[in-house]
Write an enzyme that holds these catalytic residues in place. Structure first.
Site, PDB file in Angstrom:
ATOM      1  N   TYR A   5       1.261   1.971  15.596  1.00 18.55           N
ATOM      2  CA  TYR A   5       2.052   2.174  14.373  1.00 18.55           C
ATOM      3  C   TYR A   5       3.470   2.694  14.583  1.00 18.55           C
ATOM      4  CZ  TYR A   5       1.816   7.289  13.760  1.00 18.55           C
ATOM      5  OH  TYR A   5       1.978   8.639  13.880  1.00 18.55           O
ATOM      6  N   THR A  11      -4.903   6.239   0.028  1.00 15.69           N
ATOM      7  CA  THR A  11      -6.189   6.949   0.006  1.00 15.69           C
ATOM      8  C   THR A  11      -6.175   8.059  -1.046  1.00 15.69           C
ATOM      9  OG1 THR A  11      -6.327   6.545   2.356  1.00 15.69           O
ATOM     10  CG2 THR A  11      -7.842   8.171   1.450  1.00 15.69           C
ATOM     11  N   HIS A  55      -4.310  13.752   0.643  1.00 14.76           N
ATOM     12  CA  HIS A  55      -4.505  12.866   1.794  1.00 14.76           C
ATOM     13  C   HIS A  55      -3.343  12.990   2.786  1.00 14.76           C
ATOM     14  CE1 HIS A  55      -5.452   9.374   4.230  1.00 14.76           C
ATOM     15  NE2 HIS A  55      -4.275   8.859   3.955  1.00 14.76           N
ATOM     16  N   GLU A  85     -10.730   3.367   3.291  1.00 16.24           N
ATOM     17  CA  GLU A  85      -9.844   4.214   2.497  1.00 16.24           C
ATOM     18  C   GLU A  85     -10.132   3.943   1.031  1.00 16.24           C
ATOM     19  OE1 GLU A  85      -5.758   3.629   3.782  1.00 16.24           O
ATOM     20  OE2 GLU A  85      -6.026   5.073   5.415  1.00 16.24           O
ATOM     21  N   SER A 120      -9.105  -6.092   3.311  1.00 15.41           N
ATOM     22  CA  SER A 120      -9.067  -5.099   2.235  1.00 15.41           C
ATOM     23  C   SER A 120     -10.000  -5.630   1.158  1.00 15.41           C
ATOM     24  CB  SER A 120      -7.670  -4.945   1.640  1.00 15.41           C
ATOM     25  OG  SER A 120      -6.715  -4.709   2.656  1.00 15.41           O
ATOM     26  N   ASP A 177       0.850  -1.193   0.000  1.00 15.39           N
ATOM     27  CA  ASP A 177       0.000   0.000   0.000  1.00 15.39           C
ATOM     28  C   ASP A 177       0.885   1.242   0.000  1.00 15.39           C
ATOM     29  OD1 ASP A 177      -2.444   1.285  -0.059  1.00 15.39           O
ATOM     30  OD2 ASP A 177      -2.572   1.467   2.118  1.00 15.39           O
TER      31      ASP A 177
HETATM   32 MN    MN Z   1      -4.229   2.744   2.676  1.00 12.20          MN
END
Ligand code: MN
Length: 409
Positions: A238, A343, A128, A193, A251, A121
């Site tokens: 994160y 996104t 964004h 997203e 996803s 990703d």
């Molecule tokens: Mn993403």
């Protein structure tokens, strides 16, 4: 234009001819294409001799994933696509005598189109990345120092990619309230997203890399991609290595892979990159695509509100740059791998591609047509993403990717 009845506003015009995996009433998974609201069984079409003079291994049509078909190479897959276009336009098509080739949309179920070993990703929309930077860091320096120099990305989880129509349960996990120790429970800040993903069409060797010039030859096609995100889990976990359980629960993708050849007419110029990028990220030609994207939110037993109108052309980093960057260190790629855009937000408020941005981190309310209010998503909300390219009376689209959120188990 075609002896098949195609609604005027169909994403699946004769210009499209995508590829996907479906099962009909017989229950067997097959490679198919879609035109209008008709699904065409390509194994049955091959049995009529339609592709007789194309040098394709007929066994690939029996596969339950597109990978062996894609492996035949663009020369052959394009020949199949063009043969289908020609036969759908031909009043004397051989397929007219073979009704078992055709299925009504309501008779089929769609499945994952490809076997995906790896999914990446990116984070390539400047609007964004800027919005997130303003909300969580510094409004004056919203973009981190690396952002304009390389397409930032992370390695996602391929095993939880699901096709449209498969619903998900609200994920559970560890979150950290502002004023106390971490707690375990259902995610409270569930988000979507809006993204698009490209599907790789060639294997590469470990140690080799793909240049921006060669990249188009490695990209088979695209799907709409919903990168489900648990913002409260993500926020706590994160640092310092990036997204993990806040992303890996699911996803969702649209089931028809639209080829790059079908999207050729939608190419547009990208925004100027400043500062100039390093030579391995420079490119020539057009590699951005004008694809209109929408997100609809449908609460339980209610009607849909369009909460986002965006466009894939807003990407700062394009696919050929993403692929060149991904492989510049010698990382090898497999057929069926997916690389998602990140996104896709545009510059206006109505074009933000996530609830996080639409509700501005929880500071604003998103108003629905039925009087409802959202910041993040509730149980039994359905998110549907739509995408198509259009020019004059030519339209090529992706259909939709639709997922309902079920309560945590
Ligand atoms: Mn993403």
């Amino acid at each position: 234009m075609s002896w098949i009845d195609i609604p005027n506003d169909s994403d699946f015009s004769i210009y499209n001819i995508p590829f996907g995996i479906f099962s009909g009433p017989h229950g067997k998974k097959r490679i198919g294409t879609r035109i209008g609201d008709i699904v065409v069984d390509l194994e049955a079409a091959a049995d009529t001799g339609l592709f007789g003079d194309i040098d394709i291994d007929p066994d690939v049509f029996e596969s339950t994933k597109l990978n062996p078909f894609i492996r035949q190479g663009k020369k052959i897959t394009n020949a199949v696509r063009e043969r289908l276009q020609a036969t759908f336009a031909d009043e004397n098509s051989i397929l007219k005598n073979h009704p078992k080739v055709f299925f009504k949309l309501e008779e089929v179920q769609m499945h994952l189109p490809v076997d995906t070993k790896d999914y990446t990703d990116f984070y390539s929309s400047i609007d964004h990345a800027t919005n997130v930077g303003i909300m969580f860091r510094d409004p004056e320096n919203a973009l981190l120092p690396n952002w304009r120099h390389l397409p930032v990305g992370y390695h996602g989880r391929a095993s939880s990619i699901i096709p449209s129509g498969v619903n998900i349960h609200r994920p559970k996990g560890q979150t950290k309230p502002a004023d106390g120790p971490p707690v375990f429970g259902p995610c409270r800040l569930l988000d979507f997203e809006l993204e698009m993903a490209f599907i790789l069409g060639k294997d590469t060797e470990l140690g080799s890399n793909i240049t921006t010039e060669d990249a188009p030859d490695h990209i088979f096609g695209m799907v709409i991609f919903n990168d489900w995100s648990a913002r409260d889990i993500q926020k706590w976990e994160y640092i310092p290595l990036g997204p993990f359980l806040g992303k890996s629960f699911a996803s969702s993708i649209s089931p028809w892979v639209v080829t790059m050849e079908a999207l050729e007419f939608a190419k547009v110029e990208g925004q100027k990159q400043d500062p100039e990028v390093l030579p391995y990220l420079q490119y020539s030609g057009l590699h951005h695509y004008d694809i209109q994207l929408q997100v609809g939110l449908t609460p339980k037993a209610s009607s849909e509100t369009m909460i986002c109108n965006s466009n894939y052309k807003h990407m700062y980093w394009n696919m050929v740059q993403q692929l060149a960057h991904h492989t510049v260190n010698g990382c090898n790629i497999n057929i069926g791998d997916m690389m998602a855009s990140g996104t896709i937000s545009g510059p206006e408020k109505g074009s933000y591609g996530s609830m996080l941005e639409l509700c501005w981190g929880g500071k604003r309310e998103v108003h629905l047509d039925d009087g409802g209010i959202r910041k993040f998503l509730k149980d039994h909300d359905t998110i549907t993403m739509y995408g198509h390219a259009g020019k004059g009376n030519k339209r090529v689209g992706f259909g939709e990717v639709q997922t309902m959120i079920l309560p945590a188990t």
